[in-house]
Motif scaffolding. Structure first.
Motif, PDB file in Angstrom:
ATOM      1  N   ALA A   1     -34.556 -10.591   6.227  1.00 48.96           N
ATOM      2  CA  ALA A   1     -35.216 -11.665   6.978  1.00 48.96           C
ATOM      3  C   ALA A   1     -36.727 -11.449   7.010  1.00 48.96           C
ATOM      4  O   ALA A   1     -37.501 -12.398   6.841  1.00 48.96           O
ATOM      5  CB  ALA A   1     -34.656 -11.748   8.391  1.00 48.96           C
ATOM      6  N   MET A   2     -37.147 -10.210   7.211  1.00 49.49           N
ATOM      7  CA  MET A   2     -38.584  -9.918   7.230  1.00 49.49           C
ATOM      8  C   MET A   2     -39.201 -10.149   5.859  1.00 49.49           C
ATOM      9  O   MET A   2     -40.302 -10.693   5.749  1.00 49.49           O
ATOM     10  CB  MET A   2     -38.837  -8.488   7.702  1.00 49.49           C
ATOM     11  CG  MET A   2     -38.560  -8.304   9.174  1.00 49.49           C
ATOM     12  SD  MET A   2     -39.057  -6.736   9.921  1.00 49.49           S
ATOM     13  CE  MET A   2     -38.928  -5.545   8.650  1.00 49.49           C
ATOM     14  N   ALA A   3     -38.495  -9.779   4.801  1.00 47.13           N
ATOM     15  CA  ALA A   3     -39.000  -9.987   3.448  1.00 47.13           C
ATOM     16  C   ALA A   3     -39.115 -11.471   3.132  1.00 47.13           C
ATOM     17  O   ALA A   3     -40.105 -11.918   2.515  1.00 47.13           O
ATOM     18  CB  ALA A   3     -38.086  -9.300   2.430  1.00 47.13           C
ATOM     19  N   LEU A   4     -38.133 -12.248   3.546  1.00 49.52           N
ATOM     20  CA  LEU A   4     -38.188 -13.698   3.322  1.00 49.52           C
ATOM     21  C   LEU A   4     -39.340 -14.331   4.081  1.00 49.52           C
ATOM     22  O   LEU A   4     -40.015 -15.228   3.565  1.00 49.52           O
ATOM     23  CB  LEU A   4     -36.857 -14.344   3.718  1.00 49.52           C
ATOM     24  CG  LEU A   4     -35.677 -14.049   2.790  1.00 49.52           C
ATOM     25  CD1 LEU A   4     -34.382 -14.590   3.398  1.00 49.52           C
ATOM     26  CD2 LEU A   4     -35.919 -14.633   1.419  1.00 49.52           C
ATOM     27  N   GLU A   5     -39.574 -13.886   5.302  1.00 52.19           N
ATOM     28  CA  GLU A   5     -40.687 -14.418   6.099  1.00 52.19           C
ATOM     29  C   GLU A   5     -42.023 -14.067   5.443  1.00 52.19           C
ATOM     30  O   GLU A   5     -42.925 -14.905   5.376  1.00 52.19           O
ATOM     31  CB  GLU A   5     -40.631 -13.877   7.531  1.00 52.19           C
ATOM     32  CG  GLU A   5     -41.735 -14.370   8.425  1.00 52.19           C
ATOM     33  CD  GLU A   5     -41.751 -15.872   8.618  1.00 52.19           C
ATOM     34  OE1 GLU A   5     -42.851 -16.438   8.816  1.00 52.19           O
ATOM     35  OE2 GLU A   5     -40.673 -16.497   8.574  1.00 52.19           O
TER      36      GLU A   5
ATOM     37  N   MET B   1     -25.520  -2.714   8.190  1.00 49.91           N
ATOM     38  CA  MET B   1     -25.553  -4.074   7.683  1.00 49.91           C
ATOM     39  C   MET B   1     -26.607  -4.899   8.443  1.00 49.91           C
ATOM     40  O   MET B   1     -27.329  -5.671   7.834  1.00 49.91           O
ATOM     41  CB  MET B   1     -24.173  -4.711   7.819  1.00 49.91           C
ATOM     42  CG  MET B   1     -24.097  -6.064   7.196  1.00 49.91           C
ATOM     43  SD  MET B   1     -22.369  -6.529   7.081  1.00 49.91           S
ATOM     44  CE  MET B   1     -22.518  -8.051   6.271  1.00 49.91           C
ATOM     45  N   ALA B   2     -26.669  -4.712   9.772  1.00 54.92           N
ATOM     46  CA  ALA B   2     -27.650  -5.445  10.567  1.00 54.92           C
ATOM     47  C   ALA B   2     -29.066  -5.071  10.145  1.00 54.92           C
ATOM     48  O   ALA B   2     -29.949  -5.930  10.069  1.00 54.92           O
ATOM     49  CB  ALA B   2     -27.447  -5.167  12.046  1.00 54.92           C
ATOM     50  N   SER B   3     -29.284  -3.797   9.851  1.00 49.93           N
ATOM     51  CA  SER B   3     -30.601  -3.345   9.404  1.00 49.93           C
ATOM     52  C   SER B   3     -30.968  -3.989   8.074  1.00 49.93           C
ATOM     53  O   SER B   3     -32.107  -4.398   7.861  1.00 49.93           O
ATOM     54  CB  SER B   3     -30.608  -1.824   9.281  1.00 49.93           C
ATOM     55  OG  SER B   3     -31.842  -1.388   8.762  1.00 49.93           O
ATOM     56  N   SER B   4     -30.010  -4.093   7.190  1.00 55.65           N
ATOM     57  CA  SER B   4     -30.224  -4.701   5.887  1.00 55.65           C
ATOM     58  C   SER B   4     -30.577  -6.188   6.039  1.00 55.65           C
ATOM     59  O   SER B   4     -31.493  -6.687   5.389  1.00 55.65           O
ATOM     60  CB  SER B   4     -28.976  -4.551   5.025  1.00 55.65           C
ATOM     61  OG  SER B   4     -29.137  -5.243   3.810  1.00 55.65           O
TER      62      SER B   4
END
Length: 88
Positions: A9-13, A1-4
């Motif tokens: 978060a990286m995709a949103l950034e 879940m943390a990886s997801s």
């Protein structure tokens, strides 16, 4: 879940960075239409071909950019107890 969540978060950034870049491109195209592209927004001087080749979305001549960066550095305060930088 943390990886997801990290991936999200990286995709949103990345999406945010892309939107900012698209906005800069739109501003540059508007400046081309108004025949203002290549001139500094601060001084009105020509930006210079070398700078525009290196940074096509530049809106400031190198002198104005350096002046702004110098002001930002001179107004920056580092809080050693928290290793945090704040701008005054």
């Amino acid at each position: 879940m943390a990886s997801s969540q990290s991936g999200l978060a990286m995709a949103l950034e990345a999406n945010h960075r892309d939107r900012l870049k698209l906005a800069k491109i739109d501003r540059a195209l508007d400046r081309v239409e108004r025949r203002e592209y290549g001139y500094c927004e601060l001084t009105g001087e020509e930006i210079g071909l070398k700078r525009l080749v290196a940074q096509p979305l530049a809106t400031l001549c190198i002198e104005a950019q350096e002046m702004i960066e110098t002001r930002m550095r001179s107004h920056r305060v580092v809080r050693p107890e928290k290793k945090q930088t704040i701008f005054l």
